[in-house]
Design a protein around this motif. Sequence first.
Motif, PDB file in Angstrom:
ATOM      1  N   THR A 144       0.835  -1.199   0.000  1.00  0.00           N
ATOM      2  CA  THR A 144       0.000   0.000   0.000  1.00  0.00           C
ATOM      3  C   THR A 144       0.877   1.259   0.000  1.00  0.00           C
ATOM      4  O   THR A 144       1.997   1.259   0.480  1.00  0.00           O
ATOM      5  N   SER A 145       0.327   2.342  -0.564  1.00  0.00           N
ATOM      6  CA  SER A 145       1.066   3.596  -0.619  1.00  0.00           C
ATOM      7  C   SER A 145       1.194   4.190   0.784  1.00  0.00           C
ATOM      8  O   SER A 145       0.390   3.911   1.676  1.00  0.00           O
ATOM      9  N   ILE A 146       2.216   5.017   0.952  1.00  0.00           N
ATOM     10  CA  ILE A 146       2.509   5.578   2.269  1.00  0.00           C
ATOM     11  C   ILE A 146       1.819   6.935   2.406  1.00  0.00           C
ATOM     12  O   ILE A 146       2.052   7.829   1.589  1.00  0.00           O
ATOM     13  N   PRO A 147       1.001   7.135   3.426  1.00  0.00           N
ATOM     14  CA  PRO A 147       0.366   8.438   3.631  1.00  0.00           C
ATOM     15  C   PRO A 147       1.417   9.530   3.820  1.00  0.00           C
ATOM     16  O   PRO A 147       2.389   9.347   4.556  1.00  0.00           O
ATOM     17  N   GLY A 148       1.234  10.653   3.129  1.00  0.00           N
ATOM     18  CA  GLY A 148       2.160  11.770   3.281  1.00  0.00           C
ATOM     19  C   GLY A 148       3.457  11.619   2.529  1.00  0.00           C
ATOM     20  O   GLY A 148       4.399  12.390   2.745  1.00  0.00           O
ATOM     21  N   VAL A 149       3.522  10.635   1.626  1.00  0.00           N
ATOM     22  CA  VAL A 149       4.749  10.394   0.859  1.00  0.00           C
ATOM     23  C   VAL A 149       4.404  10.212  -0.617  1.00  0.00           C
ATOM     24  O   VAL A 149       3.487   9.470  -0.964  1.00  0.00           O
ATOM     25  N   GLU A 150       5.145  10.918  -1.468  1.00  0.00           N
ATOM     26  CA  GLU A 150       4.972  10.782  -2.916  1.00  0.00           C
ATOM     27  C   GLU A 150       6.228  10.150  -3.510  1.00  0.00           C
ATOM     28  O   GLU A 150       7.341  10.498  -3.124  1.00  0.00           O
ATOM     29  N   VAL A 151       6.026   9.227  -4.453  1.00  0.00           N
ATOM     30  CA  VAL A 151       7.145   8.479  -5.025  1.00  0.00           C
ATOM     31  C   VAL A 151       7.106   8.575  -6.544  1.00  0.00           C
ATOM     32  O   VAL A 151       6.048   8.458  -7.158  1.00  0.00           O
ATOM     33  N   GLU A 152       8.276   8.802  -7.128  1.00  0.00           N
ATOM     34  CA  GLU A 152       8.402   8.848  -8.588  1.00  0.00           C
ATOM     35  C   GLU A 152       9.618   8.004  -8.984  1.00  0.00           C
ATOM     36  O   GLU A 152      10.693   8.132  -8.398  1.00  0.00           O
ATOM     37  N   ASN A 153       9.444   7.144  -9.982  1.00  0.00           N
ATOM     38  CA  ASN A 153      10.533   6.293 -10.462  1.00  0.00           C
ATOM     39  C   ASN A 153      10.913   6.657 -11.886  1.00  0.00           C
ATOM     40  O   ASN A 153      10.055   7.012 -12.699  1.00  0.00           O
ATOM     41  N   LYS A 154      12.204   6.560 -12.172  1.00  0.00           N
ATOM     42  CA  LYS A 154      12.704   6.864 -13.512  1.00  0.00           C
ATOM     43  C   LYS A 154      13.789   5.859 -13.861  1.00  0.00           C
ATOM     44  O   LYS A 154      14.728   5.660 -13.099  1.00  0.00           O
ATOM     45  N   GLU A 155      13.659   5.227 -15.024  1.00  0.00           N
ATOM     46  CA  GLU A 155      14.644   4.253 -15.478  1.00  0.00           C
ATOM     47  C   GLU A 155      15.498   4.880 -16.573  1.00  0.00           C
ATOM     48  O   GLU A 155      15.004   5.226 -17.641  1.00  0.00           O
ATOM     49  N   LEU A 156      16.784   5.043 -16.301  1.00  0.00           N
ATOM     50  CA  LEU A 156      17.727   5.511 -17.293  1.00  0.00           C
ATOM     51  C   LEU A 156      18.454   4.299 -17.878  1.00  0.00           C
ATOM     52  O   LEU A 156      18.196   3.167 -17.477  1.00  0.00           O
ATOM     53  N   GLU A 157      19.353   4.521 -18.807  1.00  0.00           N
ATOM     54  CA  GLU A 157      19.968   3.388 -19.505  1.00  0.00           C
ATOM     55  C   GLU A 157      20.685   2.440 -18.550  1.00  0.00           C
ATOM     56  O   GLU A 157      20.514   1.222 -18.625  1.00  0.00           O
ATOM     57  N   ASN A 158      21.489   2.983 -17.655  1.00  0.00           N
ATOM     58  CA  ASN A 158      22.230   2.147 -16.711  1.00  0.00           C
ATOM     59  C   ASN A 158      22.054   2.616 -15.273  1.00  0.00           C
ATOM     60  O   ASN A 158      22.933   2.397 -14.445  1.00  0.00           O
ATOM     61  N   CYS A 159      20.931   3.244 -15.006  1.00  0.00           N
ATOM     62  CA  CYS A 159      20.727   3.820 -13.679  1.00  0.00           C
ATOM     63  C   CYS A 159      19.234   3.915 -13.363  1.00  0.00           C
ATOM     64  O   CYS A 159      18.438   4.319 -14.215  1.00  0.00           O
ATOM     65  N   LYS A 160      18.890   3.537 -12.148  1.00  0.00           N
ATOM     66  CA  LYS A 160      17.519   3.694 -11.668  1.00  0.00           C
ATOM     67  C   LYS A 160      17.466   4.873 -10.705  1.00  0.00           C
ATOM     68  O   LYS A 160      18.270   4.959  -9.779  1.00  0.00           O
ATOM     69  N   VAL A 161      16.526   5.787 -10.945  1.00  0.00           N
ATOM     70  CA  VAL A 161      16.374   6.967 -10.090  1.00  0.00           C
ATOM     71  C   VAL A 161      15.019   6.890  -9.394  1.00  0.00           C
ATOM     72  O   VAL A 161      13.982   6.741 -10.043  1.00  0.00           O
ATOM     73  N   THR A 162      15.037   6.968  -8.062  1.00  0.00           N
ATOM     74  CA  THR A 162      13.805   6.963  -7.280  1.00  0.00           C
ATOM     75  C   THR A 162      13.731   8.250  -6.478  1.00  0.00           C
ATOM     76  O   THR A 162      14.667   8.594  -5.755  1.00  0.00           O
ATOM     77  N   LYS A 163      12.621   8.966  -6.624  1.00  0.00           N
ATOM     78  CA  LYS A 163      12.422  10.222  -5.905  1.00  0.00           C
ATOM     79  C   LYS A 163      11.311  10.017  -4.869  1.00  0.00           C
ATOM     80  O   LYS A 163      10.169   9.742  -5.223  1.00  0.00           O
ATOM     81  N   VAL A 164      11.686  10.124  -3.621  1.00  0.00           N
ATOM     82  CA  VAL A 164      10.739   9.984  -2.517  1.00  0.00           C
ATOM     83  C   VAL A 164      10.602  11.347  -1.860  1.00  0.00           C
ATOM     84  O   VAL A 164      11.592  11.906  -1.380  1.00  0.00           O
ATOM     85  N   GLU A 165       9.386  11.881  -1.837  1.00  0.00           N
ATOM     86  CA  GLU A 165       9.165  13.179  -1.201  1.00  0.00           C
ATOM     87  C   GLU A 165       8.226  13.010  -0.003  1.00  0.00           C
ATOM     88  O   GLU A 165       7.085  12.567  -0.153  1.00  0.00           O
ATOM     89  N   ILE A 166       8.735  13.346   1.164  1.00  0.00           N
ATOM     90  CA  ILE A 166       7.927  13.321   2.386  1.00  0.00           C
ATOM     91  C   ILE A 166       7.311  14.706   2.535  1.00  0.00           C
ATOM     92  O   ILE A 166       8.028  15.699   2.687  1.00  0.00           O
ATOM     93  N   ILE A 167       5.994  14.774   2.473  1.00  0.00           N
ATOM     94  CA  ILE A 167       5.338  16.077   2.351  1.00  0.00           C
ATOM     95  C   ILE A 167       4.673  16.566   3.631  1.00  0.00           C
ATOM     96  O   ILE A 167       4.279  17.735   3.713  1.00  0.00           O
ATOM     97  N   ASN A 168       4.528  15.709   4.645  1.00  0.00           N
ATOM     98  CA  ASN A 168       3.909  16.176   5.884  1.00  0.00           C
ATOM     99  C   ASN A 168       4.402  15.367   7.081  1.00  0.00           C
ATOM    100  O   ASN A 168       5.189  14.423   6.939  1.00  0.00           O
TER     101      ASN A 168
END
Length: 318
Positions: free
Chosen positions: A23-47
């Motif tokens: 389940t998703s985390i309350p107060g947290v937004e997550v964005e994933n990005k797949e590059l050629e040889n790198c995985k980028v995960t952006k986790v933003e804690i908003i409250n």
Amino acid sequence: MIQIRTDLAVEAKEVYEEAQAGTSIPGVEVENKELENCKVTKVEIINEEGSKIMNKEIGKYITLESNLMKFDDDESREEIIEYLKDELKEVLGDDKSKKTLVIGLGNWNITSDALGPKSVSKTLVTRHIFKNYNKDYDDDFSEVAGLSPGVMGITGIETSEIVKSLVDKIKPDRVIAIDALASRKMERVNSTIQIATSGIAPGGGIGNKRRSLNKEYLGVDVIAIGVPTVVDAATLTIDVLDLAIDNLIAQSEGNESFYNMLKNLKEDEKYHLIRESLDPYDKNLIVTPKDIDETIENLSIIISEGLNRSLHPGRVAK
């Protein structure tokens, strides 16, 4: 509340999702990005709710994961430097007039903790040039100062006190703190970079948490850059145990129910079971890979050059 020892927001997210069946985390937004040889995960804690669940401060946490960091060759290094530069530029912005203080946290006498000091030693500092020529702005370079304040065991002074005094004296617009971190997964050790806008607590990765370096304390924005260089013995044991269980299941002939029961234990359950077994004997050690000397040198080049290119518009690839 996340209890497993980790400095990485992406791992705190994984622990919660495993415990709560994805389940998703309350107060947290997550964005994933797949590059050629790198995985980028952006986790933003908003409250505050998200902060309490994740056991991390409100802010953005950007994680780059790539095995390129483990290869000591120019091509691999150049690729990850460019990925890091792009993410740093997004966090730092385009205002070339901002003054930056880069702090290398950690103990330069302990290799696995020397990432900060080594990275600062390779960072292009320019404050003295700006002061000597009475400049406030340059098209190609921004004003950057750097310092490795050591640790309290060397100086007798809290790192936070040193940094606070320096910030009050030279008045930078922001502080970038570089430090070694701890992970809950061996696979992420020396192959992950985290950028955080929430600041950092020196020594937190090994359970020796000091006063945080953050905007509330220093009065300026604090961006933390870290690489997990260690895990504790309990974490390492979990990884080894999982591999052993998979091997035993593969070799069993219809009697794998016991092994499956072990395998289906939640991550935090296995961690606490093993840690409770190790702690009474003082065996929950901090572990780092055997090639840590070469790895720290390589990672310090990646971080310093990523910083140089993001802070100095005129800086080009070597």
